[in-house]
Write a protein that holds these residues in place. Structure first.
Motif, PDB file in Angstrom:
ATOM      1  N   LEU A  96     -10.468   2.133  -1.076  1.00 59.07           N
ATOM      2  CA  LEU A  96     -10.875   1.048   0.098  1.00 59.07           C
ATOM      3  C   LEU A  96     -10.242  -0.076   0.035  1.00 59.07           C
ATOM      4  O   LEU A  96     -10.038  -0.637   1.076  1.00 59.07           O
ATOM      5  N   ALA A  97      -9.769  -0.486  -1.055  1.00 60.68           N
ATOM      6  CA  ALA A  97      -8.835  -1.928  -0.850  1.00 60.68           C
ATOM      7  C   ALA A  97      -7.448  -1.425  -0.003  1.00 60.68           C
ATOM      8  O   ALA A  97      -7.201  -2.444   0.804  1.00 60.68           O
ATOM      9  N   ILE A  98      -6.918  -0.446  -0.160  1.00 56.97           N
ATOM     10  CA  ILE A  98      -5.491  -0.206   0.335  1.00 56.97           C
ATOM     11  C   ILE A  98      -5.944   0.020   1.898  1.00 56.97           C
ATOM     12  O   ILE A  98      -4.716   0.034   2.707  1.00 56.97           O
ATOM     13  N   SER A  99      -7.110   0.641   2.178  1.00 58.18           N
ATOM     14  CA  SER A  99      -7.405   0.696   3.692  1.00 58.18           C
ATOM     15  C   SER A  99      -8.070  -0.428   4.259  1.00 58.18           C
ATOM     16  O   SER A  99      -8.157  -0.542   5.568  1.00 58.18           O
ATOM     17  N   ALA A 100      -8.199  -1.551   3.767  1.00 59.10           N
ATOM     18  CA  ALA A 100      -8.958  -2.670   4.287  1.00 59.10           C
ATOM     19  C   ALA A 100      -7.857  -3.792   4.809  1.00 59.10           C
ATOM     20  O   ALA A 100      -7.796  -4.915   4.373  1.00 59.10           O
TER      21      ALA A 100
ATOM     22  N   TYR B 101      -6.638 -12.941   2.422  1.00 59.19           N
ATOM     23  CA  TYR B 101      -7.560 -11.656   2.412  1.00 59.19           C
ATOM     24  C   TYR B 101      -6.808 -10.270   3.016  1.00 59.19           C
ATOM     25  O   TYR B 101      -7.442  -9.393   3.577  1.00 59.19           O
ATOM     26  N   ARG B 102      -5.627 -10.303   2.680  1.00 58.61           N
ATOM     27  CA  ARG B 102      -4.746  -9.035   3.203  1.00 58.61           C
ATOM     28  C   ARG B 102      -4.864  -7.898   1.835  1.00 58.61           C
ATOM     29  O   ARG B 102      -3.918  -7.696   1.232  1.00 58.61           O
ATOM     30  N   PHE B 103      -6.108  -7.291   1.486  1.00 51.91           N
ATOM     31  CA  PHE B 103      -6.290  -6.595   0.371  1.00 51.91           C
ATOM     32  C   PHE B 103      -5.209  -5.343   0.522  1.00 51.91           C
ATOM     33  O   PHE B 103      -4.657  -4.894  -0.261  1.00 51.91           O
ATOM     34  N   HIS B 104      -5.237  -4.805   1.921  1.00 47.02           N
ATOM     35  CA  HIS B 104      -4.380  -3.641   2.242  1.00 47.02           C
ATOM     36  C   HIS B 104      -2.780  -3.877   1.430  1.00 47.02           C
ATOM     37  O   HIS B 104      -2.244  -3.129   1.144  1.00 47.02           O
ATOM     38  N   GLU B 105      -2.263  -5.009   1.799  1.00 50.02           N
ATOM     39  CA  GLU B 105      -1.194  -5.408   1.539  1.00 50.02           C
ATOM     40  C   GLU B 105      -0.993  -5.737   0.126  1.00 50.02           C
ATOM     41  O   GLU B 105       0.165  -5.087  -0.581  1.00 50.02           O
TER      42      GLU B 105
END
Length: 915
Positions: A571-575, A666-670
RNA sequence: GGGCGGUUAGCUCAGUUGGUUAGAGCGUCUGCCUUACAAGCAGAAGGUCAUCCGUUCGAGCCGGAUACCGCCCACCA
């Protein structure tokens, strides 16, 4: 005595354990120390209608990552959990439940749900308010318990000692007090206006709860004859049944066609009532016939026209969606049945002039999809405009930052056009509106408890309000009511305003905007400083998940199958902010593989550690323990290992900063990608591989234990970086490292362990040189079909430093590239493959390779280089480029050309050698 | 009717102030059961960044237009 660690990581064997420990030890209770910076967030309370879905899991994962991160930065973190009573949603669920119990035989039938709801509603009325509310509370206990269990299982690091529910006694007191204040301030009023009525839910709903849907419909042209029989006026309508409630026909005053007839009387077809023609600016002469039927009780525009012209309001539709007595012969008919009947009758009377296809948007109840009916009804309203100004300024002045930024504009647009809010609901489950009305004098008394007698006339007959408040009225108070307001509690002083709120876009107006208004009104301060809007989770085909489509991913099920950490990470890496998430089992699987990778790295380290002689192991433990808890640098080791250590620590320092910057935005994916790539492709692929011989060998008392200490410290640092994303596996592995077995939790340690001083550009550059050489050798070998052959190599350079570097790391290079031998030569090589412009190598082997294939490969390479070279040359010949581009860009381009030239030369040489 | 977002490898998506040869995961192909991991290791192939025009020395990125997809708001009977 050695514990065997399984090769395949099985999350189910550790996750439930840590989930329980975290809760039992009350680890996430804030310390309340005013010396540290505090960070607080009140959870968006899930509805007690059921259990958590994957969207909740995304939300909770994002919040949890941030909370764990802030906590590991040494802040005093409060994450307050709780649930929402969800008035209408819960009542509907409970009604359906009651219906299901009564009619179990319907199970499995397509129409079962609708039938159960109908029956449940009937039974609710039969059992009465008190009994029904008991059922609701029962449901709440069940559902709330389930939600809590789920959250615990998912490792959400909330403070359970502060759990709240929007219908707790104290919370309800806050709701009543807010109502009373707003009433006193004239911001809440009761009145009879057009509201959106859902006949199926049996209650008024707010504008926000109405979803507009484009539908193919018809425009019917109906003739309204003049009373004196001299002709007719034709009106156009999409809802012919409402004509029964017409009390006028309106035309635009400037419309020449009708100027003469304004003031004339018409005979309403079918009912023969006499109605006037009035002139009103609202009417658009271009649309339809330019004459509008006016139904004040069932259309907001008509209501407005009626109040301007003093027209009668005639209610012809009741709360069930049936025609009332005023509808004469149509009384009792369902609204759609009545429509058909009326059209038939008009046709028969020759008054239906024509019909025309016409797309229209119909309002539907966002909960049950039933078409809502605008209906005249006595309700409670809240004036919003007086509160909107402050809420607009708070965002405009940046006291609340909305992320991603495009939502800021959407928020402001909505705020600027805000309408009054219908806050009363004809439901039972919820906060009863705290009002009594005196039957004698009509005095309205706002009071939490029954006042007994009327304070104005002392009358004893008081009529209690039976409606409840819109659920969002109470949730709007969440950030301060959960902290003890209206009491001035320690928590309220310390944790309000909260630092952050995270929610989906779908509730920005329902909840976000209203929290801001209420917070500013009652706390005189914003409820949160930042508002992050997260994405929607869709299925792999980007479809919305829904039970009917059968494409829902159940968080608990998927978690049990693949592990919480894997799901969280997926989820995090897609967010990525601002884009929806396409979620699939494949995605989860690949991050389960990542968890397994981490597990095996840990397993490798722990296994080899246990192989060491006990006294060596003790020295290693002592060395790691002696390192500062944060801010450490690599311990000195012999040159062949030192480069790897320095490089690793330098990378750790850099990645730590990058992750922190990404999380701050808030760049969780990054952030997730950075930690993923770092751990797998730097720590495992290069660092562990590089130092492998050292940690798999037996150490004697004379050997330095610094390489081991460096490994343990860097692995531990990596676990720290991973922990916010994957709390379970990191907690488990951390406890298996020396000195941590009896410690509490990795989640209370610092996030950044490696000192910024560990940054080491020289080491990174040298490491990069070696890595390039190894990669080029592997590559050349595979391309020449020599993967199974014994192959040696020569590395050459005219740069003494490069030669020295190769000499120091000769063994490592040979091992990593799988070479039999490595000769290091000063000077140039004939037909060498360039690593950099000053560094080249070539393979040495016996097997005859296929010259044709080699020639083809080189030719392709040559063409590529030629093309690149041509482009760069052209650029460097361009005067304007040289004049206008910044100097460093020009220099870089020149260097690039030099490199290309060398490579090109090499390829040409190789081709010539092949002949 | 108003507003917003998207279009990049077979699939799902990154790409932060414009600057060498546009990245990842999955999938595909090649070679490996190398004593942490086959949920693995080492390599490879694959893209005229939707289309057109413009600004610029230089555009996936900035501006304009078009096409398709999606979302939100709206009291056009």
């Amino acid at each position: 005595m050695q514990t065997e660690i399984p090769k395949i990581y099985s999350p189910e064997s550790i996750e439930p354990y840590w989930a329980r420990v975290w809760v039992e030890k009350e680890l996430y209770r804030p310390v309340g120390d005013s010396v540290c910076k505090r960070f607080s967030l009140a959870i968006p309370p899930p509805n007690v209608t059921g259990s958590l879905h994957i969207g909740h899991m995304l939300e909770h994962t994002e919040i949890d990552i941030l909370m764990r991160w802030h906590r590991m930065r040494g802040e005093d973190v409060l994450w307050l959990p709780g649930t929402d009573h969800a008035s209408i949603a819960t009542q509907m669920v409970v009604e359906q439940e009651i219906g299901r119990e009564a009619l179990p035989e319907l199970a499995g039938r397509a129409s079962a749900t609708a039938a159960w709801r109908r029956e449940g509603r009937r039974l609710r009325i039969e059992m009465g308010r008190k009994k029904f509310l008991e059922r609701c509370w029962q449901w709440k206990e069940q559902s709330g318990g389930r939600i809590r269990k789920q959250m615990e299982r998912l490792g959400t690091s909330v403070d359970w000692t502060r759990e709240r529910f929007t219908m707790d006694a104290e919370y309800s007191r806050a709701v009543f007090q807010v109502f009373a204040r707003l009433y006193k301030d004239g911001l809440i009023y009761r009145g009879t206006y057009i509201v959106n009525w859902c006949p199926r839910c049996g209650t008024a709903v707010s504008d926000l709860e109405v979803a507009h849907e484009e539908r193919a419909g018809k425009l019917w042209y109906i003739r309204y004859p003049f009373e004196d029989g001299t002709g007719y006026v034709t009106v156009a309508t999409t809802r012919p049944e409402t004509m029964l409630g017409d009390t006028a026909v309106a035309v635009n005053p400037s419309d020449e066609r009708y100027r003469q007839v304004v003031g004339s009387k018409l005979g309403l077809p079918l009912l023969k009532r006499v109605i006037p023609i009035v002139a009103d600016e609202f009417v658009d002469p271009e649309f339809g016939t330019g004459a509008v039927k006016v139904t004040p009780a069932h259309d907001p525009n008509d209501f407005a026209i009626a109040s301007r012209h003093n027209l009668r309001q005639l209610k012809i539709l009741d709360e069930e969606g049936r025609m009332t007595e005023a509808a004469g012969p149509y009384q009792g008919l369902d609204r759609y049945k009545a429509r058909e009947r009326i059209l038939d009758d008009l046709r028969a009377a020759g008054l239906l002039e024509r019909e025309q296809d016409h797309d229209l948007s119909v309002g539907t109840c966002s909960r049950c999809k039933t078409v809502v009916e605008p209906i005249l009804s006595k309700q409670w309203f809240m004036k919003m405009q007086p509160l909107a100004g402050a809420a607009i300024r708070a965002v405009e002045e940046g006291r609340i930052r909305i992320v991603p930024e495009n939502y800021r504009k959407i928020y402001l647009d909505w705020m600027h056009n805000i309408h009054d809010w219908c806050i009363s609901r004809q439901l039972w489950w919820g906060h009863r509106i705290p009002v009594w009305t005196c039957r004698h004098c009509g005095e309205v008394i706002v009071s939490e408890e029954s006042p007994g007698t009327c304070p104005k006339c002392a009358g004893r007959s008081l009529q209690p309000e039976t409606d409840v408040l819109d659920t969002w009225f109470s949730s709007a108070l969440w950030p301060f009511a959960t902290l003890g307001w209206p009491e001035n509690t320690d928590d309220l002083r310390r944790y309000y305003p909260t630092d952050l709120m995270i929610m989906g876009f779908d509730i920005l107006f329902f909840w976000g905007a209203r929290m801001i208004m209420m917070g500013l009104k009652f706390m005189d301060d914003v409820p949160f400083r930042e508002l992050y809007i997260h994405a929607l989770v869709r299925d792999a085909e980007r479809q919305k998940m829904s039970k009917t489509k059968g494409n829902v991913i159940d968080p608990l099920e998927v978690t049990e199958q693949y592990g919480t950490d894997a799901v969280r990470f997926a989820l995090a890496i897609s967010a990525a902010p601002g884009t929806d998430i396409a979620f699939s089992y494949d995605k989860i699987k690949s991050y389960r593989a990542f968890a397994n990778k981490i597990w095996n790295a840990g397993r490798f380290i722990v296994m080899n550690l246990e192989q060491l002689a006990p006294e060596v192991r003790d020295r290693v433990s002592a060395a790691t323990q002696a390192a500062p808890k944060d801010g450490f640098e690599p311990l000195p080791t012999e040159p062949a290992l030192a480069l790897a250590d320095q490089w690793m620590f330098s990378r750790l320092a850099a990645v730590t900063t990058e992750i922190e910057e990404a999380l701050a935005g808030y760049r969780f994916h990054e952030a997730a990608y950075k930690v993923y790539h770092f751990f797998w492709h730097e720590f495992c692929d290069w660092y562990l591989e590089w130092i492998k011989p050292e940690i798999t060998r037996a150490l004697g008392p004379e050997d330095s234990c610094n390489p081991w200490a460096n490994l343990l410290l860097s692995f531990e640092s990596a676990l720290h970086l991973l922990h916010p994303f994957m709390p379970f596996i990191t907690e488990e592995l951390w406890h298996r490292l020396p000195n941590h077995a009896d410690e509490v939790s990795i989640s209370l340690r610092s996030f950044a362990m490696v000192s910024e001083r560990a940054a080491n550009p020289t080491a990174e550059e040298e490491f990069e040189n070696i890595r390039s050489l190894v990669v080029a050798a592997r590559n050349a070998r595979a391309e020449s079909g020599l993967q199974k052959e014994a192959v040696g190599a020569r590395a050459a350079s005219e740069d003494a430093a490069v030669l020295e570097l190769c000499n120091v790391h000769r063994q490592t290079i040979q091992r990593l590239a799988g070479l039999e031998s490595l000769e290091i030569v000063s000077g140039r090589l004939e037909g060498g493959i360039p690593i950099t412009s000053a560094f080249e190598f070539q393979l040495v082997y016996e097997k005859q390779v296929d010259d044709e294939a080699e020639r083809a490969r080189l030719t392709k390479e040559k063409e590529k280089l030629e093309a690149g070279l041509a482009r760069v040359k052209k650029q460097l010949e361009n005067r304007s480029f040289l004049d206008r581009a910044p100097e460093d860009v020009v220099r870089k381009t020149e260097n690039h050309r030099a490199e290309l030239e060398v490579q090109f030369q090499k390829v040409v040489e190789s081709l010539e050698r092949l002949g």
